[in-house]
Design a protein around this motif. Structure first.
Motif, mmCIF file in Angstrom:
data_model
loop_
_atom_site.group_PDB
_atom_site.id
_atom_site.type_symbol
_atom_site.label_atom_id
_atom_site.label_comp_id
_atom_site.label_asym_id
_atom_site.label_seq_id
_atom_site.Cartn_x
_atom_site.Cartn_y
_atom_site.Cartn_z
ATOM 1 N N HIS A 61 0.835 -1.149 0.093
ATOM 2 C CA HIS A 61 0.051 0.049 0.123
ATOM 3 C C HIS A 61 0.910 1.114 0.160
ATOM 4 O O HIS A 61 2.164 1.186 0.425
ATOM 5 C CB HIS A 61 -0.864 0.126 1.264
ATOM 6 C CG HIS A 61 -1.627 -1.183 1.499
ATOM 7 N ND1 HIS A 61 -3.029 -1.020 1.322
ATOM 8 C CD2 HIS A 61 -1.322 -2.247 2.261
ATOM 9 C CE1 HIS A 61 -3.311 -2.271 1.694
ATOM 10 N NE2 HIS A 61 -2.659 -3.072 2.284
ATOM 11 N N TRP A 62 0.290 2.530 -0.461
ATOM 12 C CA TRP A 62 0.713 3.679 0.024
ATOM 13 C C TRP A 62 -0.213 4.129 1.092
ATOM 14 O O TRP A 62 -1.477 4.139 0.916
ATOM 15 C CB TRP A 62 1.262 4.548 -1.055
ATOM 16 C CG TRP A 62 0.142 5.163 -2.011
ATOM 17 C CD1 TRP A 62 -1.244 5.394 -1.578
ATOM 18 C CD2 TRP A 62 0.328 5.470 -3.266
ATOM 19 N NE1 TRP A 62 -1.812 5.987 -2.821
ATOM 20 C CE2 TRP A 62 -1.125 5.885 -3.544
ATOM 21 C CE3 TRP A 62 1.157 5.353 -4.148
ATOM 22 C CZ2 TRP A 62 -1.173 6.277 -5.050
ATOM 23 C CZ3 TRP A 62 1.021 5.713 -5.471
ATOM 24 C CH2 TRP A 62 -0.246 6.102 -5.786
ATOM 25 N N THR A 63 0.309 5.294 2.119
ATOM 26 C CA THR A 63 -0.516 5.627 2.994
ATOM 27 C C THR A 63 -1.441 6.941 2.692
ATOM 28 O O THR A 63 -2.287 6.863 3.337
ATOM 29 C CB THR A 63 0.235 5.975 4.191
ATOM 30 O OG1 THR A 63 1.193 6.908 3.717
ATOM 31 C CG2 THR A 63 1.128 4.785 5.010
ATOM 32 N N ALA A 64 -0.843 7.392 1.487
ATOM 33 C CA ALA A 64 -1.652 8.766 1.321
ATOM 34 C C ALA A 64 -1.565 9.777 2.409
ATOM 35 O O ALA A 64 -2.192 10.833 2.535
ATOM 36 C CB ALA A 64 -3.194 8.487 0.930
ATOM 37 N N THR A 65 -0.234 9.612 3.048
ATOM 38 C CA THR A 65 0.021 10.447 4.065
ATOM 39 C C THR A 65 1.387 10.909 3.765
ATOM 40 O O THR A 65 1.994 10.337 3.053
ATOM 41 C CB THR A 65 -0.094 10.151 5.354
ATOM 42 O OG1 THR A 65 0.843 9.076 5.585
ATOM 43 C CG2 THR A 65 -1.455 9.596 5.749
ATOM 44 N N THR A 71 1.774 9.274 10.731
ATOM 45 C CA THR A 71 0.984 8.213 10.439
ATOM 46 C C THR A 71 1.064 6.989 11.212
ATOM 47 O O THR A 71 -0.089 6.463 11.405
ATOM 48 C CB THR A 71 1.609 7.626 9.076
ATOM 49 O OG1 THR A 71 1.789 8.611 7.997
ATOM 50 C CG2 THR A 71 0.988 6.513 8.204
ATOM 51 N N TRP A 72 2.120 6.757 11.948
ATOM 52 C CA TRP A 72 2.081 5.983 13.084
ATOM 53 C C TRP A 72 0.864 6.101 14.242
ATOM 54 O O TRP A 72 0.240 5.452 14.677
ATOM 55 C CB TRP A 72 3.561 5.980 13.722
ATOM 56 C CG TRP A 72 3.710 4.698 14.555
ATOM 57 C CD1 TRP A 72 4.145 3.527 14.378
ATOM 58 C CD2 TRP A 72 3.343 4.836 16.287
ATOM 59 N NE1 TRP A 72 4.046 3.039 15.689
ATOM 60 C CE2 TRP A 72 3.682 3.827 16.611
ATOM 61 C CE3 TRP A 72 2.939 5.846 16.770
ATOM 62 C CZ2 TRP A 72 3.543 3.272 18.018
ATOM 63 C CZ3 TRP A 72 2.611 5.549 18.185
ATOM 64 C CH2 TRP A 72 2.889 4.492 18.796
ATOM 65 N N ASN A 73 1.137 7.464 14.415
ATOM 66 C CA ASN A 73 0.058 7.816 15.390
ATOM 67 C C ASN A 73 -1.406 7.550 15.171
ATOM 68 O O ASN A 73 -2.261 6.998 15.726
ATOM 69 C CB ASN A 73 0.042 9.456 15.620
ATOM 70 C CG ASN A 73 1.419 9.715 16.433
ATOM 71 O OD1 ASN A 73 2.115 9.222 17.183
ATOM 72 N ND2 ASN A 73 1.766 11.375 16.128
ATOM 73 N N GLY A 74 -1.666 7.764 13.658
ATOM 74 C CA GLY A 74 -2.908 7.404 13.370
ATOM 75 C C GLY A 74 -3.120 5.788 13.451
ATOM 76 O O GLY A 74 -4.336 5.270 13.900
ATOM 77 N N PHE A 75 -2.093 4.915 12.929
ATOM 78 C CA PHE A 75 -2.316 3.533 13.227
ATOM 79 C C PHE A 75 -2.440 3.014 14.626
ATOM 80 O O PHE A 75 -3.245 1.993 14.939
ATOM 81 C CB PHE A 75 -1.328 2.723 12.503
ATOM 82 C CG PHE A 75 -1.374 2.751 10.967
ATOM 83 C CD1 PHE A 75 -2.475 2.557 10.273
ATOM 84 C CD2 PHE A 75 -0.145 2.976 10.194
ATOM 85 C CE1 PHE A 75 -2.604 2.644 8.820
ATOM 86 C CE2 PHE A 75 -0.305 2.795 8.935
ATOM 87 C CZ PHE A 75 -1.519 2.716 8.403
ATOM 88 N N ILE A 132 5.087 5.267 3.074
ATOM 89 C CA ILE A 132 4.756 6.775 3.156
ATOM 90 C C ILE A 132 4.883 7.167 1.644
ATOM 91 O O ILE A 132 5.864 7.064 1.123
ATOM 92 C CB ILE A 132 5.698 7.544 4.177
ATOM 93 C CG1 ILE A 132 5.547 6.939 5.557
ATOM 94 C CG2 ILE A 132 5.195 8.826 3.848
ATOM 95 C CD1 ILE A 132 4.407 7.265 6.417
ATOM 96 N N GLY A 133 3.739 7.653 1.199
ATOM 97 C CA GLY A 133 3.550 8.058 -0.149
ATOM 98 C C GLY A 133 1.970 8.174 -0.634
ATOM 99 O O GLY A 133 1.189 8.138 0.068
ATOM 100 N N SER A 134 1.975 8.841 -1.981
ATOM 101 C CA SER A 134 0.704 9.077 -2.551
ATOM 102 C C SER A 134 0.652 9.306 -3.910
ATOM 103 O O SER A 134 1.913 9.069 -4.403
ATOM 104 C CB SER A 134 0.169 10.280 -1.805
ATOM 105 O OG SER A 134 1.117 11.513 -2.144
ATOM 106 N N ARG A 135 -0.479 9.586 -4.400
ATOM 107 C CA ARG A 135 -0.481 9.519 -6.088
ATOM 108 C C ARG A 135 0.702 10.947 -6.270
ATOM 109 O O ARG A 135 1.466 10.954 -7.301
ATOM 110 C CB ARG A 135 -1.808 9.978 -6.536
ATOM 111 C CG ARG A 135 -1.985 9.826 -7.995
ATOM 112 C CD ARG A 135 -3.316 10.263 -8.345
ATOM 113 N NE ARG A 135 -4.330 9.393 -7.857
ATOM 114 C CZ ARG A 135 -5.743 9.483 -7.876
ATOM 115 N NH1 ARG A 135 -6.122 10.141 -9.049
ATOM 116 N NH2 ARG A 135 -6.632 8.730 -7.123
ATOM 117 N N ASN A 136 0.512 11.882 -5.492
ATOM 118 C CA ASN A 136 1.236 13.052 -5.911
ATOM 119 C C ASN A 136 2.772 12.871 -5.200
ATOM 120 O O ASN A 136 3.731 13.666 -5.707
ATOM 121 C CB ASN A 136 0.764 14.265 -4.943
ATOM 122 C CG ASN A 136 -0.680 14.567 -5.512
ATOM 123 O OD1 ASN A 136 -0.723 14.547 -6.732
ATOM 124 N ND2 ASN A 136 -1.514 15.206 -4.793
#
Ligand SMILES: [Zn+2]
Length: 215
Positions: A61-65, A71-75, A132-136
């Motif tokens: 996956h990528w996180t879109a963050t 991101t870790w805090n989110g999970f 960690i990554g996204s379309r952009n």
């Protein structure tokens, strides 16, 4: 003591393959364990009594963050919030077994034999790797190398037959691995990008992993 020994052995195994994995466990209290079992009973098997999994697949996956710590805090949150698209699927928060930073640093968030909520229909069959990554912000070369090493390490530890990107998981709909009981519970994904999956497959070709169900 036993736990320490196991951690040591796994670390040694990782080191012997030249791969460094940092332990950064997310909260998985009795509450999250109970919510995970609730998810399994709702979606897969009303009689289930365990949150253990038998992985045959790695899902990337990528996180879109854009930031590792947030991101870790989110999970780390045990309860799902702010996800209207999957809120009806249950209260347990999403997670993954591994999280890889932009520079290729690998963090293990939870044990490989416990179910993470990261891919509809296949959670009891899949080990999840988030990046960690996204379309952009497409995934980096360092992430490609880290994913390649990690996928091969996971494939050595389990009976892994398949490697897919989240964007490809619909290929397994209707297959013998697909467990989702609600036919309308499905989301269209684009992570981690088709280009990244093509590059990753080329990189781990020798592992012989398929991207659709084998007959
Ligand atoms: Zn995903």
């Amino acid at each position: 003591m036993m736990r320490l020994l196991i951690v040591f052995l796994l670390s040694s195994l990782a080191m012997s393959s030249g791969l460094q994995i940092f332990q950064k466990p997310i909260s998985f209290s009795k509450t999250r364990q109970a919510l995970t079992l609730e998810y399994i009973r709702q979606h897969y098997d009303p009689k289930a009594s365990s949150i253990n999994i038998q992985p045959v697949m790695v899902v990337v996956h990528w996180t879109a963050t854009s930031n590792l710590q947030s991101t870790w805090n989110g999970f780390n949150n045990e309860i799902l919030t702010g996800r209207a698209d999957i809120a009806r699927g249950g209260k347990v928060n999403t997670s993954a077994h591994y999280l890889i930073d932009r520079d290729g640093t690998i963090y293990q968030l939870m044990p490989e034999n416990i179910m993470a909520r990261h891919v509809i229909g296949l959670n009891r069959r899949a080990i999840g790797i988030e990046n960690i990554g996204s379309r952009n912000a497409p995934l980096t070369k360092a992430q490609l190398e880290a994913n390649a090493g990690l996928v091969q390490l996971i494939a050595q530890r389990h009976q892994i037959k398949y490697l897919i990107g989240h964007l490809e998981y619909g290929r397994f709909r209707g297959s013998s691995l697909w467990e989702e009981k609600d036919k309308t519970y499905f989301t269209v994904k684009d992570d981690p990008g088709a280009d990244f999956m093509a590059a990753l497959r080329a990189r781990v070709k020798s592992a012989g992993l398929a991207f659709a169900e084998r007959p």
